[in-house]
Design a protein around this motif. Structure first.
Motif, short mmCIF file in Angstrom:
data_model
loop_
_atom_site.label_atom_id
_atom_site.label_comp_id
_atom_site.label_asym_id
_atom_site.label_seq_id
_atom_site.Cartn_x
_atom_site.Cartn_y
_atom_site.Cartn_z
N GLU A 92 37.61 105.46 90.62
CA GLU A 92 38.64 105.64 89.08
C GLU A 92 38.63 105.33 87.96
O GLU A 92 38.70 105.51 86.56
CB GLU A 92 39.67 105.34 89.79
N ALA A 93 37.85 103.23 88.21
CA ALA A 93 37.82 102.51 86.99
C ALA A 93 36.13 103.81 85.80
O ALA A 93 36.87 103.17 84.68
CB ALA A 93 36.59 101.49 87.40
N ARG A 94 35.70 104.28 87.00
CA ARG A 94 34.21 104.87 85.88
C ARG A 94 35.23 105.68 85.15
O ARG A 94 34.57 105.94 84.10
CB ARG A 94 33.41 105.76 86.86
N LYS A 95 35.42 106.53 85.63
CA LYS A 95 36.60 107.98 85.03
C LYS A 95 37.24 107.72 83.65
O LYS A 95 37.33 107.68 82.72
CB LYS A 95 37.93 108.44 85.90
N MET A 108 31.46 95.40 77.13
CA MET A 108 30.91 95.05 78.53
C MET A 108 30.79 96.55 79.36
O MET A 108 31.99 96.79 79.31
CB MET A 108 31.62 93.94 79.15
N PRO A 109 29.16 96.98 79.50
CA PRO A 109 29.74 97.91 80.22
C PRO A 109 30.00 97.89 81.87
O PRO A 109 30.29 96.61 82.22
CB PRO A 109 27.61 98.15 80.66
N PHE A 119 34.00 95.91 86.92
CA PHE A 119 35.03 95.48 85.61
C PHE A 119 33.87 96.22 84.65
O PHE A 119 33.24 95.67 84.09
CB PHE A 119 33.99 94.03 85.47
N GLY A 120 34.53 96.57 83.82
CA GLY A 120 34.38 96.58 82.63
C GLY A 120 35.70 96.46 81.22
O GLY A 120 36.42 96.39 81.48
N ARG A 125 38.67 103.91 70.68
CA ARG A 125 39.54 104.40 69.13
C ARG A 125 40.11 104.42 67.83
O ARG A 125 39.93 104.63 67.36
CB ARG A 125 38.69 106.41 69.58
N PHE A 126 41.21 103.62 68.46
CA PHE A 126 42.05 103.19 67.57
C PHE A 126 41.85 101.30 67.57
O PHE A 126 43.09 101.54 67.00
CB PHE A 126 43.86 103.53 68.82
N GLY A 127 41.07 100.90 67.71
CA GLY A 127 40.76 100.03 68.15
C GLY A 127 41.98 98.82 68.57
O GLY A 127 42.05 97.76 68.95
N VAL A 128 41.88 99.66 70.00
CA VAL A 128 42.77 98.97 71.08
C VAL A 128 41.70 98.58 71.83
O VAL A 128 41.06 99.17 72.84
CB VAL A 128 43.72 99.41 71.58
N HIS A 129 41.90 96.91 72.42
CA HIS A 129 40.97 96.52 73.85
C HIS A 129 41.26 96.81 74.76
O HIS A 129 42.30 96.46 75.40
CB HIS A 129 40.65 94.81 74.00
N TRP A 130 39.85 96.94 75.53
CA TRP A 130 41.03 97.61 77.46
C TRP A 130 39.57 96.62 78.17
O TRP A 130 38.72 96.59 77.71
CB TRP A 130 40.49 98.81 77.16
N MET A 131 40.35 96.35 79.07
CA MET A 131 39.37 95.65 80.44
C MET A 131 39.64 96.51 81.79
O MET A 131 41.25 96.44 81.90
CB MET A 131 39.88 93.50 81.37
N LEU A 132 39.16 96.93 82.17
CA LEU A 132 39.31 97.83 83.46
C LEU A 132 38.10 97.33 84.72
O LEU A 132 37.32 96.42 84.10
CB LEU A 132 38.71 99.30 83.75
#
Length: 144
Positions: A92-95, A108-109, A119-120, A125-132
């Protein structure tokens, strides 16, 4: 008390909402355009295009994110935050990582770390930072 995230876009809010719907299965709960406002904007406010989003609500799992288009002129470079998306497993994280990073930037890959099996980090594309991340198994933690 509760703290909620409110994202401000510069004319691309609806596009971002649709992107998050497709990328991570978010549901658009509400969307109101400036043209639908029951009151005119105060004279001191920057005028907005009628088609811009005045307020929107997005449901992501158990969390709610609010958003709108900010009609103020000039860029908004602040980037001192990340949205964290907790995933059930590595697949799910990869998807979601692959979908969110499309046309964005991986910072971070996605992979195993000492605190998570997956974790990555990325900037969409909108400039929003995400951590999964996938939560680490808690069995045995803190045992003495």
């Amino acid at each position: 008390m509760q703290v909620q995230t409110y994202l401000l876009f510069q004319g691309r809010c609806e596009e971002a909402l649709n992107f998050y719907r497709d990328a991570i299965g978010a549901t658009i709960q509400a969307l109101m355009r400036y043209s639908e406002s029951p009151e005119p904007p105060p004279p001191e406010c920057t005028p907005a295009r009628p088609d811009m989003v005045m307020h929107a609500s997005l449901q992501v799992g158990d969390s709610q994110i609010m958003a709108s288009d900010d009609p103020s002129p000039g860029p908004r470079p602040f980037s001192g935050f990340s949205l964290t998306l907790s995933c059930a497993d590595a697949a799910e994280a990869r998807k979601h990582f692959d979908a969110l990073s499309a046309q964005g930037e991986v910072t971070m890959p996605l992979g195993p770390t000492f605190f998570s099996p997956s974790f990555g980090m990325l900037k969409d594309r909108f400039g929003v930072h995400w951590m999964l991340m996938v939560a680490q198994e808690q069995a045995g933690c803190g045992a003495t």
